[in-house]
Design an enzyme around this catalytic site. Structure first.
Site, PDB file in Angstrom:
ATOM      1  N   LYS A 278       3.272 -22.655  19.985  1.00  0.00           N
ATOM      2  CA  LYS A 278       3.261 -21.364  19.463  1.00  0.00           C
ATOM      3  C   LYS A 278       4.633 -20.552  19.552  1.00  0.00           C
ATOM      4  CE  LYS A 278      -1.828 -20.556  19.912  1.00  0.00           C
ATOM      5  NZ  LYS A 278      -2.279 -20.285  18.486  1.00  0.00           N
ATOM      6  N   ARG A 352     -11.474 -26.844  17.581  1.00  0.00           N
ATOM      7  CA  ARG A 352     -12.068 -27.771  16.895  1.00  0.00           C
ATOM      8  C   ARG A 352     -12.168 -29.124  17.605  1.00  0.00           C
ATOM      9  NH1 ARG A 352      -8.565 -27.414  11.445  1.00  0.00           N
ATOM     10  NH2 ARG A 352      -8.121 -25.161  12.627  1.00  0.00           N
TER      11      ARG A 352
END
Length: 498
Positions: A278, A352
């Site tokens: 990020k 996920r």
């Protein structure tokens, strides 16, 4: 803050402060009218002069109001009487606590619970008032050398209600305290720094909670997860020095043959994005990537204190997502517990990957419903902002239950589409599926990914990326969606009694 339920005459009460409501059209609430009459129109004169207009989120402190035993009277705006709702009621409660935070009043009596609110019982009003008051007074100073020990602020709040409502209001008080306790717990966990709130720390908190409230807690370690074949979950954790944990909590207070509701919380205690690193801007807020797990722990604290007669199982896969030399790479193919293979196109879509193995694991409980809670996608924040959580489900009735719970708890969600048309976006040339579906409809394709592991039961997914914490000046955990989940479980418990 201590609370109690009272039924007393406002004119005879000796207190640091009386809290009364005024509508935006300058109409006094019933209690305010009685004080106005006793004071020879003192309150009406204040309103006539234009010193207070009764708008929502406003307040005015008065001293030495004639013919009252209280040192102060706090006028709190209720907004328009025609629009007065539970939302406005909670705003008034919060405004009153904030107004008294820097005053010399340590004990107060609030008459807000006597104000009529459409479709709300005395029990519900008392619960909401307690929840809103504790939310407004919440502070986090665990890491500060000098704790915030201000002598100002309320320590005791008495809630005045009609004589016929005392019994119901006391029940509401208990419910409100339980929910506020769970919400505060979830906030605390989210607000802790990631070098403190590690996967091991979350496991310790779960075990401590289970010991205190007498429910079963089991923590699976890496070797056990390897035996179960949780290749997807373990792949996310392999770039971190912190060991992964898989927490299972069992609140079994329902009938023995009652199928449990399972809550699954994403517990990424810090998310760097992994190899798909990020940007540095606001990366510190990625300590909040475990707010799904925090909400499950907070909900368990609440239902334990309520002694809720329902079977509920909480499952928390927790680890860090770090860019170590051993970390998962874009292009890697993982084998999940279900046997389905996953091509990793972006290591920052890791939530996920840990949830999918948890969703396979919970099949063994033969659940009546499974709800996963996750700060899953920035796309959901773009779609819904910070007001509503994204709701996805493979069962419309379950979705309606959750939407209703969100409305009644003022912790709203919005039902998002998850049509089969979106599933092909996850196609991969090298595995059964990819872990992302491209930039478009990012929150939907994330839910579609999870749905492939939740085909054997009724399932819902709450994307709380926009609602679990606040940024900016008010940076901090919100405790959401503990209120929504609690309302859902209470409704399920009530339905099982019928």
């Amino acid at each position: 803050m201590e609370f109690s339920i009272k039924n007393d005459n406002p004119l005879k009460l000796q207190s640091d402060c009386l809290i009364i409501g005024v509508y935006e059209d300058k109409k006094l609430s019933e209690t305010a009218q009685s004080i106005d009459t006793a004071s020879a129109g003192y309150l009406s004169l204040i309103l006539k002069r234009g010193d207070f207009d009764g708008k929502s989120d406003t307040s005015l402190m008065l001293h030495n109001v004639p013919n009252t035993a209280s040192e102060r009277v706090l006028l709190v705006g209720l907004g328009k009487e025609s629009d007065f709702s539970e939302k406005q009621y909670c705003k008034a409660a919060r405004a009153s606590i904030k107004a008294l935070a820097n005053s010399g009043a340590s004990k107060a009596i609030t008459f807000l619970a006597e104000v009529p609110v459409k479709q709300l019982s005395a029990k519900q009003k008392a619960a909401l008032l307690v929840e809103a008051s504790l939310d407004a007074s919440y502070k986090f100073s665990a890491n500060k050398k000098k704790k915030e020990e201000s002598k100002k602020g309320l320590s005791v709040l008495n809630i005045n209600v009609a004589a016929d409502d005392v019994k119901e209001a006391k029940l509401g008080l208990a419910d409100g305290l339980a929910l506020a306790s769970g919400v505060s717990f979830a906030k605390d966990l989210g607000n802790l720094p990631p070098n403190v709130c590690t996967p091991s720390y979350l496991a310790e908190q779960a075990q401590s909670l289970g010991k205190k409230h007498d429910f079963k807690v089991k923590v699976l370690e890496r070797d056990e997860l390897e035996k179960l074949g949780m290749g997807s979950f373990l792949a996310v954790s392999q770039g971190s020095e912190e060991p992964p944990k898989f927490i299972i909590m069992q609140h079994l207070k329902g009938k023995k043959d009652q199928k449990p509701v399972v809550l699954v919380g994403k517990g990424i205690t810090f998310d760097t994005g992994g190899i798909s690193l990020k940007s540095g801007s606001e990366m510190d807020e990625m300590k909040y990537d475990m707010c799904g797990a925090a909400s499950v722990l907070g909900t368990f604290k609440t239902i334990a204190e309520m002694d809720l007669p329902l079977n509920v199982i909480g499952v928390i896969p927790t680890c860090e997502n770090m860019p170590d030399g051993r970390a998962t790479r874009p292009g890697d193919v993982l084998t999940s517990m279900s046997g389905l293979t996953i091509e990793v196109l972006n290591t920052d879509a890791e939530g996920r990957l840990i949830l999918c193995d948890a969703l396979t694991y919970v099949e063994r409980f033969e659940p009546s419903a499974v709800i996963d809670i996750a700060t899953l996608t920035g796309a959901c924040v773009i779609a819904l902002g910070h007001h509503a959580s994204g709701l996805f489900s493979n069962n419309d009735d379950l979705a309606k239950e959750l939407l209703h719970a969100g409305e009644t708890s003022l912790d709203r969600a919005w039902h998002m589409p998850m049509w089969d048309d979106y599933q092909p976006l996850l196609d991969s040339n090298f595995a059964d599926m990819a872990n992302i579906g491209g930039r478009a409809a990012g929150s939907i394709t994330a839910a579609c990914f999870l749905s492939r592991f939740a085909k054997k039961y009724d399932w819902a997914h709450l994307d709380v990326a926009g609602t679990a914490w606040k940024s900016g000046k008010e940076k901090g955990g919100t405790g959401r969606p503990v209120p929504l989940l609690t309302a859902f479980l209470v409704n399920r418990a009530n339905s099982s009694k019928k």
